[in-house]
Design a protein around this motif. Structure first.
Motif, PDB file in Angstrom:
ATOM      1  N   LYS A 135       0.825  -1.209   0.000  1.00  0.00           N
ATOM      2  CA  LYS A 135       0.000   0.000   0.000  1.00  0.00           C
ATOM      3  C   LYS A 135       0.861   1.262   0.000  1.00  0.00           C
ATOM      4  O   LYS A 135       1.837   1.361   0.727  1.00  0.00           O
ATOM      5  CB  LYS A 135      -0.919   0.015   1.225  1.00  0.00           C
ATOM      6  N   ILE A 136       0.482   2.219  -0.839  1.00  0.00           N
ATOM      7  CA  ILE A 136       1.113   3.546  -0.854  1.00  0.00           C
ATOM      8  C   ILE A 136      -0.023   4.556  -0.843  1.00  0.00           C
ATOM      9  O   ILE A 136      -0.440   5.075  -1.888  1.00  0.00           O
ATOM     10  CB  ILE A 136       1.999   3.741  -2.095  1.00  0.00           C
ATOM     11  N   PRO A 137      -0.571   4.868   0.330  1.00  0.00           N
ATOM     12  CA  PRO A 137      -1.783   5.697   0.433  1.00  0.00           C
ATOM     13  C   PRO A 137      -1.656   7.084  -0.186  1.00  0.00           C
ATOM     14  O   PRO A 137      -2.668   7.677  -0.571  1.00  0.00           O
ATOM     15  CB  PRO A 137      -2.001   5.807   1.953  1.00  0.00           C
ATOM     16  N   CYS A 138      -0.431   7.591  -0.295  1.00  0.00           N
ATOM     17  CA  CYS A 138      -0.257   8.948  -0.819  1.00  0.00           C
ATOM     18  C   CYS A 138      -0.476   9.027  -2.333  1.00  0.00           C
ATOM     19  O   CYS A 138      -0.657  10.119  -2.882  1.00  0.00           O
ATOM     20  CB  CYS A 138       1.134   9.477  -0.467  1.00  0.00           C
ATOM     21  N   LEU A 139      -0.481   7.900  -3.001  1.00  0.00           N
ATOM     22  CA  LEU A 139      -0.649   7.915  -4.456  1.00  0.00           C
ATOM     23  C   LEU A 139      -2.124   7.827  -4.840  1.00  0.00           C
ATOM     24  O   LEU A 139      -2.868   7.027  -4.287  1.00  0.00           O
ATOM     25  CB  LEU A 139       0.098   6.734  -5.086  1.00  0.00           C
ATOM     26  N   PRO A 140      -2.539   8.634  -5.822  1.00  0.00           N
ATOM     27  CA  PRO A 140      -3.911   8.510  -6.344  1.00  0.00           C
ATOM     28  C   PRO A 140      -4.100   7.131  -6.983  1.00  0.00           C
ATOM     29  O   PRO A 140      -3.127   6.484  -7.393  1.00  0.00           O
ATOM     30  CB  PRO A 140      -3.987   9.616  -7.404  1.00  0.00           C
ATOM     31  N   ARG A 141      -5.350   6.691  -7.086  1.00  0.00           N
ATOM     32  CA  ARG A 141      -5.620   5.338  -7.555  1.00  0.00           C
ATOM     33  C   ARG A 141      -5.091   5.076  -8.964  1.00  0.00           C
ATOM     34  O   ARG A 141      -4.531   4.015  -9.244  1.00  0.00           O
ATOM     35  CB  ARG A 141      -7.116   5.056  -7.489  1.00  0.00           C
ATOM     36  N   SER A 142      -5.261   6.032  -9.887  1.00  0.00           N
ATOM     37  CA  SER A 142      -4.807   5.813 -11.261  1.00  0.00           C
ATOM     38  C   SER A 142      -3.294   5.705 -11.330  1.00  0.00           C
ATOM     39  O   SER A 142      -2.748   4.898 -12.099  1.00  0.00           O
ATOM     40  CB  SER A 142      -5.299   6.945 -12.174  1.00  0.00           C
ATOM     41  N   VAL A 143      -2.619   6.518 -10.536  1.00  0.00           N
ATOM     42  CA  VAL A 143      -1.155   6.469 -10.510  1.00  0.00           C
ATOM     43  C   VAL A 143      -0.684   5.141  -9.921  1.00  0.00           C
ATOM     44  O   VAL A 143       0.210   4.484 -10.469  1.00  0.00           O
ATOM     45  CB  VAL A 143      -0.585   7.650  -9.695  1.00  0.00           C
ATOM     46  N   TYR A 144      -1.297   4.738  -8.828  1.00  0.00           N
ATOM     47  CA  TYR A 144      -0.882   3.490  -8.176  1.00  0.00           C
ATOM     48  C   TYR A 144      -1.142   2.281  -9.057  1.00  0.00           C
ATOM     49  O   TYR A 144      -0.288   1.391  -9.184  1.00  0.00           O
ATOM     50  CB  TYR A 144      -1.604   3.314  -6.848  1.00  0.00           C
ATOM     51  N   LEU A 145      -2.318   2.220  -9.658  1.00  0.00           N
ATOM     52  CA  LEU A 145      -2.716   1.025 -10.404  1.00  0.00           C
ATOM     53  C   LEU A 145      -2.106   0.927 -11.796  1.00  0.00           C
ATOM     54  O   LEU A 145      -1.904  -0.179 -12.304  1.00  0.00           O
ATOM     55  CB  LEU A 145      -4.243   0.974 -10.518  1.00  0.00           C
ATOM     56  N   PHE A 146      -1.769   2.081 -12.424  1.00  0.00           N
ATOM     57  CA  PHE A 146      -1.383   2.022 -13.826  1.00  0.00           C
ATOM     58  C   PHE A 146      -0.039   2.674 -14.158  1.00  0.00           C
ATOM     59  O   PHE A 146       0.470   2.472 -15.262  1.00  0.00           O
ATOM     60  CB  PHE A 146      -2.472   2.673 -14.688  1.00  0.00           C
TER      61      PHE A 146
END
Length: 399
Positions: free
Chosen positions: A201-212
């Motif tokens: 988990k990297i909570p500071c990243l937005p979902r699109s950035v984290y996933l893609f």
């Protein structure tokens, strides 16, 4: 057979009310089958809370009484079924098929380097794809099997393969890799603060950035994280890890220069990054899809092993590409892998019908979901699953 280098093991006590015997974790098929049928207590690694039970086999009360015996017999019965299949299987089924797949991945590397030297775009892209696929098979499937000691019955060779696949090929430290995966993730699957997959988990990243987007940086982040782990190693182990990681990276760089004909530093490094990051997105996705969002358990009150693994692990459907590159135990046989982590990928696939049928007959969960369905779930519930703390699940009637 679960072979892990001696210095990576921790002693544990195994006993069912009789004189305790000391058994070391992941010591082999016989030890694992015994541990699956015993109720034992021990303190976990330094820094962990007192009273934690290991490997999900303990629950409050130590499994005493008739109820505990009935529950434990489920794992005993399933273990006997799987053990029978393993004993009846040939070496080719137990190890040979997976070793052959790894060998084929290495055999694809020479043509990949040669194709990368072509001036024709399509040929160059083909070389890039071949190298990316080979790298994924070696560094994901290979490192995973090596961390479990599934490539050899020899203790010495198990250590050699672990160092080779994890450090030389995977650019990570073998000691930290085995400790984190075997002694934490497998021993404490979905236990809050231990094997709850929070490291992904990297909570500071937005979902699109984290996933893609962020997963593309995995090839750069991995050796940097490995360097951070070296402070917990001895000087000799730290020096070995640095040398092995450097050897793996420099070998690819040297071959791209002298075989493929790359002339510039930046283009060479970019090629290395693209090949190594080719399967980074599904790699991150698979690691979060199969545990996060499923029941999480308290360190001091967890269910028996068979309940812990059936509720906290999920299988993805068959996928020809990911089955070959990641291995069955990471894709469509993840439940089987967590119940019997010493099995190779092919053996997980072989016992899959036995495990799934048994769990369904006993009305235990056998969780399956598609890749796309999990991706949609994580995209729409990113905050709940990847940012907020997960709720603790208590299985009523089995606690």
């Amino acid at each position: 057979m679960q072979n892990v280098p001696e210095e990576w093991r921790e002693e544990r006590s195994v006993g069912g009310g009789e004189r305790e015997k000391h058994v070391k974790p992941w010591e082999g098929r016989k030890a694992l089958f015994q541990r699956n049928t015993d109720n034992s207590k021990q303190d976990m690694d330094k820094g962990k809370e007192n009273g934690e039970k290991e490997n999900g086999e303990m629950m409050n009360g130590g499994g005493k009484g008739t109820e505990g015996t009935d529950k434990e017999s489920l794992m005993m019965e399933l273990t006997r079924l799987v053990q029978k299949t393993v004993k009846e299987s040939s070496w080719w089924e137990r190890r040979g098929i997976d070793i052959t797949i790894l060998a084929l991945a290495f055999l694809l590397l020479p043509p990949a380097f040669l194709l990368l030297g072509s001036s024709q775009a399509l040929v160059f892209v083909l070389g890039m794809v071949l190298m990316g696929v080979s790298h994924a098979v070696i560094t994901i499937k290979g490192t995973h099997l090596a961390s479990h000691g599934s490539l050899s019955e020899s203790q010495a060779w198990a250590e050699v393969w672990a160092v080779f696949f994890i450090e030389v090929c995977g650019s990570f430290t073998a000691r930290a890799g085995v400790t984190g995966h075997i002694k934490i993730h497998h021993a404490h699957t979905n236990v809050i603060g231990l094997g709850d997959s929070s490291t992904w988990k990297i909570p500071c990243l937005p979902r699109s950035v984290y996933l893609f987007i962020a997963p593309l940086a995995v090839p750069v982040i991995t050796p940097l994280v490995a360097l951070g782990q070296l402070k917990e190693h001895s000087v000799g182990q730290a020096l070995r890890t640095v040398l092995m990681v450097f050897l793996g990276l420099y070998a690819q760089y040297w071959l791209l220069i002298h075989v493929s004909g790359f002339q510039f530093l930046y283009s060479t490094l970019l090629c290395m990054l693209l090949c190594r990051a080719m399967f980074s997105l599904p790699y991150i996705h698979v690691n979060i899809f199969q545990h996060i969002g499923l029941p999480m358990f308290s360190p001091t009150r967890r269910p028996k092993r068979i309940y812990q693994m059936t509720h906290g692990v999920l299988n993805l459907p068959r996928n020809p590409l990911l089955d070959w590159t990641f291995g069955h135990s990471l894709i469509n046989c993840h439940v089987e892998h967590h119940l019997f982590p010493f099995l190779s990928d092919n053996m997980c696939l072989k016992v899959k019908p036995i495990v799934s049928q048994y769990l369904k007959e006993k009305e235990l969960p056998y969780q399956e979901d598609s890749y796309l369905s999990r991706l949609q779930l994580f995209f729409h519930k990113y905050q709940e699953l990847m940012v907020f703390a997960p709720p603790i699940t208590e299985l009523v009637g089995v606690q």
